[in-house]
Write a protein that holds these residues in place. Structure first.
Motif, mmCIF file in Angstrom:
data_model
loop_
_atom_site.group_PDB
_atom_site.id
_atom_site.type_symbol
_atom_site.label_atom_id
_atom_site.label_comp_id
_atom_site.label_asym_id
_atom_site.label_seq_id
_atom_site.Cartn_x
_atom_site.Cartn_y
_atom_site.Cartn_z
ATOM 1 N N PRO A 263 47.286 78.732 66.333
ATOM 2 C CA PRO A 263 48.201 78.367 65.245
ATOM 3 C C PRO A 263 49.596 78.163 65.846
ATOM 4 O O PRO A 263 50.143 79.051 66.486
ATOM 5 N N TYR A 264 50.158 77.004 65.648
ATOM 6 C CA TYR A 264 51.462 76.694 66.233
ATOM 7 C C TYR A 264 52.626 77.119 65.342
ATOM 8 O O TYR A 264 53.770 77.109 65.788
ATOM 9 N N TYR A 265 52.343 77.480 64.096
ATOM 10 C CA TYR A 265 53.425 77.853 63.180
ATOM 11 C C TYR A 265 52.993 79.035 62.317
ATOM 12 O O TYR A 265 53.076 79.015 61.102
ATOM 13 N N ARG A 266 52.508 80.061 62.982
ATOM 14 C CA ARG A 266 52.120 81.300 62.309
ATOM 15 C C ARG A 266 52.434 82.444 63.253
ATOM 16 O O ARG A 266 52.311 82.299 64.471
ATOM 17 N N ARG B 157 46.456 71.143 60.504
ATOM 18 C CA ARG B 157 45.719 71.397 61.744
ATOM 19 C C ARG B 157 46.636 71.954 62.836
ATOM 20 O O ARG B 157 46.211 72.763 63.651
ATOM 21 N N ASP C 150 48.120 75.703 61.385
ATOM 22 C CA ASP C 150 47.124 76.775 61.463
ATOM 23 C C ASP C 150 45.729 76.221 61.194
ATOM 24 O O ASP C 150 45.242 76.243 60.057
ATOM 25 N N SER D 19 42.965 77.413 61.765
ATOM 26 C CA SER D 19 41.964 78.403 61.338
ATOM 27 C C SER D 19 41.802 78.434 59.818
ATOM 28 O O SER D 19 40.828 78.972 59.321
ATOM 29 N N ARG D 20 42.712 77.828 59.082
ATOM 30 C CA ARG D 20 42.543 77.732 57.623
ATOM 31 C C ARG D 20 41.407 76.774 57.280
ATOM 32 O O ARG D 20 40.826 76.850 56.210
#
Length: 167
Positions: free
Chosen positions: A129-132, A114, A117, A119-120
């Motif tokens: 997304p905090y890691y994308r 969560r 990302d 949005s997955r």
């Protein structure tokens, strides 16, 4: 005395020059730090069902650092949308679910996905997304080409959110 002149005094221009030099040096150092973070490659991870079961760093995060990230409106940005068990924090968000009880609702792996990302799981989510870094539009200049949070920060937030049970 005849022919003598007063010793030169420092002009305000000299002081301004030192200030300009100091500001330029600070900007240069900051740009190196930004470049280092920009060049940081995202660590690989595997999504299994609705979770990222393995830590992004191979280690558990730090609960206290995670709480500090969550309540910091300049780093985690969480309280812009979420509320939670933070009585000292005023003006908490109401756009997203309350963070109270997140550790009871989701596993660490589910929390990790969560944050990495969302949005997955929900393509229409408003959670960033905090890691994308790929496929993003309307990204603020400060965040272009780098994740919002590092892998270590993600793990710290996961560790903290996992502690939020039925508060």
């Amino acid at each position: 005395m005849t022919g003598s002149r007063p010793s030169p005094t420092k002009s305000s221009a000299d002081g301004c020059g030192a200030l300009v030099y100091a500001v330029a040096l600070a900007a240069l150092i900051a740009s190196f730090a930004d470049d280092a973070r920009t060049e940081e490659q995202l660590r690989p991870y595997a999504v299994v069902g609705d979770a990222i079961p393995q830590s992004l760093t191979g280690a558990k995060g730090d609960v206290e650092r995670g709480r500090n990230i969550v309540v910091n409106r300049q780093v985690g940005l969480c309280l812009l949308c979420h509320s939670g068990p933070f009585p000292e924090e005023k003006f908490q968000g109401t756009l997203a679910p309350d963070l109270k009880g997140t550790g009871a609702r989701w596993s660490e792996g589910q929390l990790r996905l969560r944050i990495v990302d969302a949005s997955r799981l929900n393509p229409g989510t408003i959670m960033p997304p905090y890691y994308r870094m790929d496929g993003l539009t309307r990204v603020a200049p400060a965040f272009q080409g780098k994740p919002v949070l590092t892998a270590e920060q993600i793990e710290d937030v996961v560790a903290y959110l996992a502690t939020l049970r039925n508060e």
